[in-house]
Design a protein around this motif. Sequence first.
Motif, PDB file in Angstrom:
ATOM      1  N   TRP A   1      26.545  34.420 -19.420  1.00  0.00           N
ATOM      2  CA  TRP A   1      26.784  34.397 -17.969  1.00  0.00           C
ATOM      3  C   TRP A   1      26.199  33.139 -17.337  1.00  0.00           C
ATOM      4  N   CYS A   2      24.963  32.823 -17.690  1.00  0.00           N
ATOM      5  CA  CYS A   2      24.325  31.627 -17.141  1.00  0.00           C
ATOM      6  C   CYS A   2      25.048  30.355 -17.601  1.00  0.00           C
ATOM      7  N   GLY A   3      25.467  30.338 -18.876  1.00  0.00           N
ATOM      8  CA  GLY A   3      26.242  29.201 -19.353  1.00  0.00           C
ATOM      9  C   GLY A   3      27.570  29.070 -18.636  1.00  0.00           C
ATOM     10  N   GLY A   4      28.195  30.214 -18.318  1.00  0.00           N
ATOM     11  CA  GLY A   4      29.456  30.176 -17.574  1.00  0.00           C
ATOM     12  C   GLY A   4      29.283  29.613 -16.181  1.00  0.00           C
ATOM     13  N   ILE A   5      28.180  29.985 -15.524  1.00  0.00           N
ATOM     14  CA  ILE A   5      27.929  29.421 -14.189  1.00  0.00           C
ATOM     15  C   ILE A   5      27.685  27.911 -14.283  1.00  0.00           C
ATOM     16  N   GLY A   6      26.917  27.511 -15.305  1.00  0.00           N
ATOM     17  CA  GLY A   6      26.690  26.084 -15.486  1.00  0.00           C
ATOM     18  C   GLY A   6      27.970  25.317 -15.750  1.00  0.00           C
ATOM     19  N   LEU A   7      28.868  25.903 -16.548  1.00  0.00           N
ATOM     20  CA  LEU A   7      30.150  25.255 -16.823  1.00  0.00           C
ATOM     21  C   LEU A   7      31.008  25.189 -15.569  1.00  0.00           C
ATOM     22  N   ALA A   8      30.977  26.272 -14.778  1.00  0.00           N
ATOM     23  CA  ALA A   8      31.758  26.273 -13.534  1.00  0.00           C
ATOM     24  C   ALA A   8      31.246  25.202 -12.567  1.00  0.00           C
ATOM     25  N   VAL A   9      29.941  25.055 -12.478  1.00  0.00           N
ATOM     26  CA  VAL A   9      29.369  24.021 -11.595  1.00  0.00           C
ATOM     27  C   VAL A   9      29.780  22.636 -12.088  1.00  0.00           C
ATOM     28  N   THR A  10      29.748  22.436 -13.403  1.00  0.00           N
ATOM     29  CA  THR A  10      30.117  21.131 -13.960  1.00  0.00           C
ATOM     30  C   THR A  10      31.579  20.806 -13.679  1.00  0.00           C
ATOM     31  N   LEU A  11      32.466  21.793 -13.883  1.00  0.00           N
ATOM     32  CA  LEU A  11      33.892  21.561 -13.621  1.00  0.00           C
ATOM     33  C   LEU A  11      34.161  21.332 -12.142  1.00  0.00           C
ATOM     34  N   TYR A  12      33.413  22.066 -11.291  1.00  0.00           N
ATOM     35  CA  TYR A  12      33.601  21.892  -9.844  1.00  0.00           C
ATOM     36  C   TYR A  12      33.229  20.470  -9.422  1.00  0.00           C
ATOM     37  N   MET A  13      32.092  19.985  -9.914  1.00  0.00           N
ATOM     38  CA  MET A  13      31.662  18.644  -9.529  1.00  0.00           C
ATOM     39  C   MET A  13      32.560  17.563 -10.143  1.00  0.00           C
ATOM     40  N   ALA A  14      33.097  17.824 -11.340  1.00  0.00           N
ATOM     41  CA  ALA A  14      34.039  16.861 -11.926  1.00  0.00           C
ATOM     42  C   ALA A  14      35.298  16.757 -11.077  1.00  0.00           C
ATOM     43  N   ALA A  15      35.789  17.907 -10.599  1.00  0.00           N
ATOM     44  CA  ALA A  15      36.965  17.892  -9.726  1.00  0.00           C
ATOM     45  C   ALA A  15      36.630  17.264  -8.380  1.00  0.00           C
ATOM     46  N   HIS A  16      35.409  17.505  -7.905  1.00  0.00           N
ATOM     47  CA  HIS A  16      35.002  16.928  -6.612  1.00  0.00           C
ATOM     48  C   HIS A  16      34.922  15.412  -6.696  1.00  0.00           C
ATOM     49  N   ASP A  17      34.315  14.923  -7.762  1.00  0.00           N
ATOM     50  CA  ASP A  17      34.185  13.467  -7.919  1.00  0.00           C
ATOM     51  C   ASP A  17      35.532  12.792  -8.172  1.00  0.00           C
ATOM     52  N   ALA A  18      36.495  13.526  -8.750  1.00  0.00           N
ATOM     53  CA  ALA A  18      37.824  12.960  -9.024  1.00  0.00           C
ATOM     54  C   ALA A  18      38.734  13.038  -7.820  1.00  0.00           C
ATOM     55  N   GLY A  19      38.248  13.609  -6.707  1.00  0.00           N
ATOM     56  CA  GLY A  19      39.054  13.714  -5.502  1.00  0.00           C
ATOM     57  C   GLY A  19      40.105  14.790  -5.587  1.00  0.00           C
ATOM     58  N   MET A  20      39.954  15.758  -6.459  1.00  0.00           N
ATOM     59  CA  MET A  20      40.931  16.828  -6.616  1.00  0.00           C
ATOM     60  C   MET A  20      40.702  17.971  -5.631  1.00  0.00           C
ATOM     61  N   LEU A  21      39.594  17.933  -4.895  1.00  0.00           N
ATOM     62  CA  LEU A  21      39.262  18.990  -3.943  1.00  0.00           C
ATOM     63  C   LEU A  21      39.460  18.477  -2.526  1.00  0.00           C
ATOM     64  N   PRO A  22      39.568  19.371  -1.545  1.00  0.00           N
ATOM     65  CA  PRO A  22      39.695  18.913  -0.151  1.00  0.00           C
ATOM     66  C   PRO A  22      38.524  18.023   0.253  1.00  0.00           C
ATOM     67  N   ALA A  23      38.737  17.219   1.230  1.00  0.00           N
ATOM     68  CA  ALA A  23      37.720  16.246   1.641  1.00  0.00           C
ATOM     69  C   ALA A  23      36.468  16.917   2.184  1.00  0.00           C
ATOM     70  N   ASN A  24      36.619  18.110   2.758  1.00  0.00           N
ATOM     71  CA  ASN A  24      35.471  18.795   3.333  1.00  0.00           C
ATOM     72  C   ASN A  24      34.775  19.698   2.325  1.00  0.00           C
ATOM     73  N   ALA A  25      35.153  19.649   1.057  1.00  0.00           N
ATOM     74  CA  ALA A  25      34.492  20.473   0.027  1.00  0.00           C
ATOM     75  C   ALA A  25      33.054  19.991  -0.159  1.00  0.00           C
ATOM     76  N   PRO A  26      32.072  20.899  -0.170  1.00  0.00           N
ATOM     77  CA  PRO A  26      30.661  20.477  -0.268  1.00  0.00           C
ATOM     78  C   PRO A  26      30.333  19.958  -1.662  1.00  0.00           C
ATOM     79  N   SER A  27      29.344  19.097  -1.711  1.00  0.00           N
ATOM     80  CA  SER A  27      28.870  18.572  -2.987  1.00  0.00           C
ATOM     81  C   SER A  27      27.599  19.318  -3.406  1.00  0.00           C
ATOM     82  N   ILE A  28      27.560  19.761  -4.662  1.00  0.00           N
ATOM     83  CA  ILE A  28      26.407  20.519  -5.152  1.00  0.00           C
ATOM     84  C   ILE A  28      25.186  19.623  -5.276  1.00  0.00           C
ATOM     85  N   GLU A  29      25.399  18.331  -5.475  1.00  0.00           N
ATOM     86  CA  GLU A  29      24.261  17.424  -5.620  1.00  0.00           C
ATOM     87  C   GLU A  29      23.436  17.347  -4.350  1.00  0.00           C
TER      88      GLU A  29
END
Length: 325
Positions: A7-35
């Motif tokens: 479960w913890c690994g899944g959350i970590g993977l989800a956070v990693t994929l979310y930030m990869a999509a955020h940095d690639a501009g695949m998310l809306p402009a107002n999407a928050p950054s976890i960093e």
Amino acid sequence: MLPSILWCGGIGLAVTLYMAAHDAGMLPANAPSIEESNSTVEFVRTTTPVLSLLLVFRTNASYGRWDEARKMWGLLLNRSRDLMRMGCTMMPDHEVERKKALGRWIIASSRSLKLHLQPEATLRDELGALLSEQEIAELEGVGHSPTKAIQIISEVIAGSSMDSITKVTLIHDNVTVFHDVLGGCERLLRAPIPVSYTRHTARFMFTWLSLLPFAIYHGCHEWTALVTMGIAAVLCGIEEIGVQCEEPFGILPLSVICGSVERDVNQTLNEDIKVKAMLSATINDPILRRRVLQRPRRRHVRFHSLEGVGRGPAALDLTISGGSR
């Protein structure tokens, strides 16, 4: 343990994929950054000492229960040896069958206590090769077989032709300890650590591990999932150790201890006649008596010290004891 780590690994993977999509501009402009999630970082940083204390207290409490159970069974082993030794020594030589009965019931007492704590077999399976059918039926006819076995030990001692003071010593100093061990084991068995304390520790740790990936992503990036799973494995392992030690009779080698009781009791019984015959032969041996009564011959040795150089040698007399020839 494994589902929590995944479960913890899944959350970590989800956070990693979310930030990869955020940095690639695949998310809306107002999407928050976890960093930029400083609140999660502060929560994890602030509550880390609290989680550490909870895990330490939890593990220490569980280990204390395991250590107490271990000491109780060690005391039972020692008292079983001592009771059999005193029985063979104090009971008259013609009461051979009574000594054997005492040995049987000492072994039966430890094994019936094991079954009382670990009901993995029946009395007949555990004691069928040791006790008679009538004796097994007597134990099966009561609701508390360890107490019955201890009572029979007391009756075996009381029926001996020993003097009353020796009987009281055997019963009070040894058999009473059997009851103390039984009561202590039942207290550990029926009074576990409060469930609310255990659940609070587990829930808080699960929440802390779930928020951990959000706090460490800015430093781990693509390694967030693996680092989270490693930390979760360590913390969940500590919690699992506490859970296992909390129920000590499930992990203590009670069968091995009962085997030691049986081996040592039988050895004392089998060696009783040999030991008494050996002592009778050596005590009446005139050669050994002469060796003990012989007084050592004393001889004097004179040493010269160098401290008195220029003033003559200083002499020192010592008396040395040596064996006579």
